[in-house]
Design a protein around this motif. Structure first.
Motif, PDB file in Angstrom:
ATOM      1  N   TYR A 154       0.830  -1.209   0.000  1.00 30.25           N
ATOM      2  CA  TYR A 154       0.000   0.000   0.000  1.00 30.25           C
ATOM      3  C   TYR A 154       0.862   1.257   0.000  1.00 30.25           C
ATOM      4  N   GLY A 182       0.469   3.816  -2.877  1.00 30.15           N
ATOM      5  CA  GLY A 182       0.257   5.211  -2.509  1.00 30.15           C
ATOM      6  C   GLY A 182       1.230   6.138  -3.214  1.00 30.15           C
ATOM      7  N   LEU A 187      -5.684   1.362  -7.810  1.00 30.71           N
ATOM      8  CA  LEU A 187      -6.238   2.517  -7.113  1.00 30.71           C
ATOM      9  C   LEU A 187      -7.427   2.110  -6.249  1.00 30.71           C
ATOM     10  N   LEU A 190      -6.131   0.465  -3.192  1.00 34.66           N
ATOM     11  CA  LEU A 190      -5.596   1.462  -2.263  1.00 34.66           C
ATOM     12  C   LEU A 190      -6.726   2.165  -1.500  1.00 34.66           C
ATOM     13  N   ARG A 191      -7.751   2.537  -2.246  1.00 33.01           N
ATOM     14  CA  ARG A 191      -8.894   3.191  -1.603  1.00 33.01           C
ATOM     15  C   ARG A 191      -9.558   2.260  -0.597  1.00 33.01           C
ATOM     16  N   TRP A 196      -8.156  -0.098   1.070  1.00 31.30           N
ATOM     17  CA  TRP A 196      -7.281  -0.199   2.253  1.00 31.30           C
ATOM     18  C   TRP A 196      -7.471   1.012   3.172  1.00 31.30           C
ATOM     19  N   LEU A 197      -7.618   2.188   2.544  1.00 33.91           N
ATOM     20  CA  LEU A 197      -7.740   3.401   3.346  1.00 33.91           C
ATOM     21  C   LEU A 197      -9.078   3.489   4.074  1.00 33.91           C
TER      22      LEU A 197
END
Lengths: 184, 184
Positions: free
Chosen positions: A5, A9, A73, A76-77, A79-80
């Motif tokens: 990540y 990022g 992407l 990543l989103r 994960w956030l």
DNA sequence: TTTACCATGTAAGGCGTTACATGATTTA
DNA sequence: TAAATCATGTAACGCCTTACATGGTAAA
């Protein structure tokens, strides 16, 4: 699991080669998620194979420039926002505290005072960093400042705690001597 | 490398079997240095071979009770007083913060507010623990209280930081909208 | 006698570190 | 042309996690 990540990022800002990423790990992420060259190249391969990255361009010296994909992407989103955050366990500092009783009170107080000074030193270092960096309005500056503020608050908290703990140990050893005469 | 010191530390209080150690890891050390059964038995073997522990007694069911040796105690003391302490790197929480800009301001604020609430919850849990435990004057109680206080201060600090950071993001997004009209 | 608890181990796989290995291109 | 920088990879080893595997003893 976080390395991927961190890389996604960094690549979400702009495409980069493994070499580029390494430099960015060494600067912006060194205090947050360090990584070695071995790891970075290995993970780049895995991420590309998983479809989260793609080779966007190839340059001289075998340079491969990676870019994040839509899928990357999305990952990543996810994960956030949705990934279960695991709380920080494992603190070597607190592990030491658990066994401070095998030292003499004086040694324990010395240990805790040194910890306080180390924290103060790190705090000062972060203050310097704060003054040295040219903070803009770009996303990286904004987020970097949030993380820096965390560092400042953490080091201040740790210093205060260590000084308080040193006092506790000192007082306890005095009380122990005063009431029982037992110096052990 | 810290697992061995956690085990030496526990065994410096009194001899124990691998099974006993596991229980103590699960209770007193679970918030500081968790360990799995696999790890514990493996490390016991290594420590015994290195002469830092010895099998003090054997019981039913193949039980082996380990005791710390003089050499082991010296190693533990060395770790507490002279070993170079490595500062905490790697914070998944701050890694997330670094990439908050890929979320919308609203999402970022939600994330930070949730973090604040989680910290508050952990703080409350520690407060309960503080009330539930029968704190004596024994070394483990004294040290345990020092570590607990650290936990209380840490969670309080983190909650405050997260609320502050949420505010920062919110204000920034308002300013951004007000001055440029750009909602991105 | 069955269930809970005591008790110890091995194997596979991921992540991280250090070290090794190689070579192309740019700059002084 | 020598040195610095760019650039990518592999190998070995240790730590940690999960899962698998086995069996003895005490209590209900």
């Amino acid at each position: 699991m976080s390395l991927r990540y961190a890389m996604l990022g960094l690549l979400s800002e702009r495409p980069a080669s493994g070499y580029d990423l390494m430099k960015r790990f060494e600067t912006s992420l060194t205090n947050v998620w360090p990584a070695t060259q071995s790891q970075v190249y290995g993970e780049l391969g895995k991420l590309a194979k998983a479809g989260l990255l793609e080779v966007a361009a190839e340059g001289p010296r075998g340079r491969k420039e990676y870019a994040i994909t839509e899928e990357g992407l999305a990952e990543l989103r996810h994960w956030l926002t949705e990934a279960p955050r695991e709380r920080m366990r494992r603190s070597e500092a607190m592990l030491r505290v658990f066994f401070l009783n095998i030292l003499t009170p004086l040694e324990a107080v010395t240990y805790l005072s040194t910890e306080a000074e180390r924290a103060a030193g790190r705090h000062a270092g972060l203050k310097e960093l704060e003054a040295a960096v040219d903070w803009g309005d770009d996303p990286l500056s904004v987020n970097g400042r949030l993380a820096l503020e965390y560092g400042l608050r953490f080091t201040a908290m740790y210093e205060e705690w260590a000084r308080w703990a040193a006092e506790q140990v000192q007082e306890k050893s005095k009380r122990g001597n005063g009431t029982t005469g037992d110096a052990n």
